[in-house]
Design a protein around this motif. Sequence first.
Motif, mmCIF file in Angstrom:
data_model
loop_
_atom_site.group_PDB
_atom_site.id
_atom_site.type_symbol
_atom_site.label_atom_id
_atom_site.label_comp_id
_atom_site.label_asym_id
_atom_site.label_seq_id
_atom_site.Cartn_x
_atom_site.Cartn_y
_atom_site.Cartn_z
ATOM 1 N N LEU A 90 3.900 9.426 0.778
ATOM 2 C CA LEU A 90 4.750 10.435 0.151
ATOM 3 C C LEU A 90 3.971 11.736 0.073
ATOM 4 C CD1 LEU A 90 7.254 11.414 -1.458
ATOM 5 C CD2 LEU A 90 6.133 10.531 -3.516
ATOM 6 N N ILE A 91 4.481 12.784 0.722
ATOM 7 C CA ILE A 91 3.910 14.125 0.608
ATOM 8 C C ILE A 91 4.832 14.925 -0.289
ATOM 9 C CG2 ILE A 91 3.227 16.210 1.833
ATOM 10 C CD1 ILE A 91 2.620 14.545 4.260
ATOM 11 N N THR A 92 4.287 15.494 -1.347
ATOM 12 C CA THR A 92 5.103 16.190 -2.329
ATOM 13 C C THR A 92 4.462 17.508 -2.729
ATOM 14 O OG1 THR A 92 6.014 16.062 -4.578
ATOM 15 C CG2 THR A 92 3.980 14.866 -4.169
ATOM 16 N N ASP A 93 5.302 18.486 -3.073
ATOM 17 C CA ASP A 93 4.783 19.737 -3.608
ATOM 18 C C ASP A 93 4.763 19.725 -5.129
ATOM 19 O OD1 ASP A 93 7.485 19.903 -4.115
ATOM 20 O OD2 ASP A 93 7.843 21.638 -2.826
ATOM 21 N N ALA A 94 5.062 18.567 -5.736
ATOM 22 C CA ALA A 94 5.006 18.433 -7.192
ATOM 23 C C ALA A 94 3.605 18.007 -7.612
ATOM 24 C CB ALA A 94 6.023 17.395 -7.666
ATOM 25 N N PRO A 95 3.174 18.414 -8.812
ATOM 26 C CA PRO A 95 1.879 17.923 -9.316
ATOM 27 C C PRO A 95 1.933 16.423 -9.575
ATOM 28 C CG PRO A 95 3.042 19.179 -11.009
ATOM 29 C CD PRO A 95 3.808 19.358 -9.737
ATOM 30 N N LEU A 96 0.804 15.752 -9.415
ATOM 31 C CA LEU A 96 0.768 14.300 -9.531
ATOM 32 C C LEU A 96 1.210 13.824 -10.903
ATOM 33 C CD1 LEU A 96 -2.543 13.477 -7.632
ATOM 34 C CD2 LEU A 96 -0.210 13.110 -6.844
ATOM 35 N N LEU B 228 0.839 -1.187 0.000
ATOM 36 C CA LEU B 228 0.000 0.000 0.000
ATOM 37 C C LEU B 228 0.881 1.248 0.000
ATOM 38 C CD1 LEU B 228 -3.069 0.724 0.230
ATOM 39 C CD2 LEU B 228 -2.657 1.035 2.679
ATOM 40 N N ALA B 229 0.512 2.236 -0.821
ATOM 41 C CA ALA B 229 1.226 3.506 -0.865
ATOM 42 C C ALA B 229 0.216 4.632 -1.012
ATOM 43 C CB ALA B 229 2.226 3.539 -2.017
ATOM 44 N N ILE B 230 0.508 5.756 -0.367
ATOM 45 C CA ILE B 230 -0.356 6.927 -0.417
ATOM 46 C C ILE B 230 0.489 8.103 -0.884
ATOM 47 C CG2 ILE B 230 -1.875 8.446 0.909
ATOM 48 C CD1 ILE B 230 -2.118 6.111 2.947
ATOM 49 N N VAL B 231 0.027 8.813 -1.895
ATOM 50 C CA VAL B 231 0.737 9.976 -2.409
ATOM 51 C C VAL B 231 -0.170 11.186 -2.258
ATOM 52 C CG1 VAL B 231 1.907 11.022 -4.378
ATOM 53 C CG2 VAL B 231 1.959 8.538 -4.068
ATOM 54 N N TYR B 232 0.321 12.186 -1.541
ATOM 55 C CA TYR B 232 -0.447 13.410 -1.333
ATOM 56 C C TYR B 232 0.298 14.577 -1.963
ATOM 57 C CZ TYR B 232 -2.080 17.616 1.080
ATOM 58 O OH TYR B 232 -2.519 18.884 1.361
ATOM 59 N N SER B 233 -0.320 15.210 -2.952
ATOM 60 C CA SER B 233 0.260 16.368 -3.621
ATOM 61 C C SER B 233 -0.328 17.642 -3.031
ATOM 62 C CB SER B 233 -0.019 16.318 -5.131
ATOM 63 O OG SER B 233 0.309 17.560 -5.738
ATOM 64 N N THR B 234 0.512 18.432 -2.357
ATOM 65 C CA THR B 234 0.040 19.717 -1.840
ATOM 66 C C THR B 234 -0.182 20.703 -2.976
ATOM 67 O OG1 THR B 234 2.323 20.470 -1.478
ATOM 68 C CG2 THR B 234 1.219 19.375 0.359
ATOM 69 N N HIS B 235 0.445 20.455 -4.122
ATOM 70 C CA HIS B 235 0.233 21.309 -5.301
ATOM 71 C C HIS B 235 -1.180 21.119 -5.842
ATOM 72 C CE1 HIS B 235 0.292 22.315 -9.611
ATOM 73 N NE2 HIS B 235 1.238 23.184 -9.303
ATOM 74 N N ASP B 236 -1.587 19.844 -5.992
ATOM 75 C CA ASP B 236 -2.911 19.541 -6.536
ATOM 76 C C ASP B 236 -3.996 19.483 -5.473
ATOM 77 O OD1 ASP B 236 -1.704 19.334 -8.987
ATOM 78 O OD2 ASP B 236 -1.615 17.146 -8.974
#
Length: 331
Positions: free
Chosen positions: A307-313, A201-209
Amino acid sequence: MRFGTAWRAAWVLAALLAAFPIAAQGVKPDTAPLSARSADFVWMEGEVREGPVLVVVSLDAQRAYVYRGAARIAVSNVSTGRPGFETPQGVYTVLEKRREHYSNLYDDAPMPFMQRLTWGGLALHAGALPGRPASHGCIRLPYAFAEKLFGVTSRDTTIVIARAADDPASTASTPISSVSASDAASLPYTWTPDAAHGGPLAIVYSTHDREVVVLRGASEIGRATVDLVGESRPGRHVFWLLSGARTEASVVVPGRPALRWLEISLEPEGGDREIRLADASGAGTIRVNEAFARVVYDILEPGTVLLITDAPLQSMGNAITPSVLSAERTR
């Protein structure tokens, strides 16, 4: 080969570290430092023989970090994609493993201990490490390290490729809160757990989107809009779910215990540390749909990656668009 006193001391320290599991709190396993030589790695598995395996590749540091359970068991220099062939960021799973493989794109170039991450040409494999990004997009590893890594991973092992934070940022204790049923319509979500048939299981959260995506193996099983109030931490941040629970209640799912997350450093000399999920957002307050938060919480398991990222998905690689994985096989 002759080594100086400093080198002998470093490898003695590495041997001592190998005898003990590495604790999750305040870890700095890089105290057995890598030298400037590109082929160096340190393997510190020791007694840590069980638990899920995670590989994190830091593009900025040109390092790969290997975790089992709560312990960082290895660190190695790598060589990723050179300018024009940049290695794409994202959360991937190992799709295929071959001890002996040859590229069908680049003159049958050997790719020993190949671990495929996409059918479009992204893989981990042994190769030359000149001390800088130099590949056509793959992640080159020292030969001996690639062999060891091949022995501890399996199909569906999670691989995270990310850059470090743009600026150093300290965490602040600001809450992540779920949204009441009356607000659910304003934060839509989808949930299709039957779209996957096993896998990590993986969760990706984009603060940009302002959007979160849940992946099971290479398949998307959920997606939700997130309401972010205030500023988020810059850069990319990787979290690894540990076993057990914290003493306080969850701020994400009311009535459930808070879980234990290890924040993985993407810096060469950084130390991993256990962190409250409420601290992960930095100065921002994250609000998610309560129904979505509950169904995700119910399937969380040790080894889950966040994964929390400021990049768009769409820039995070094929792992965020699973349909790409069915493209024509190359390499």
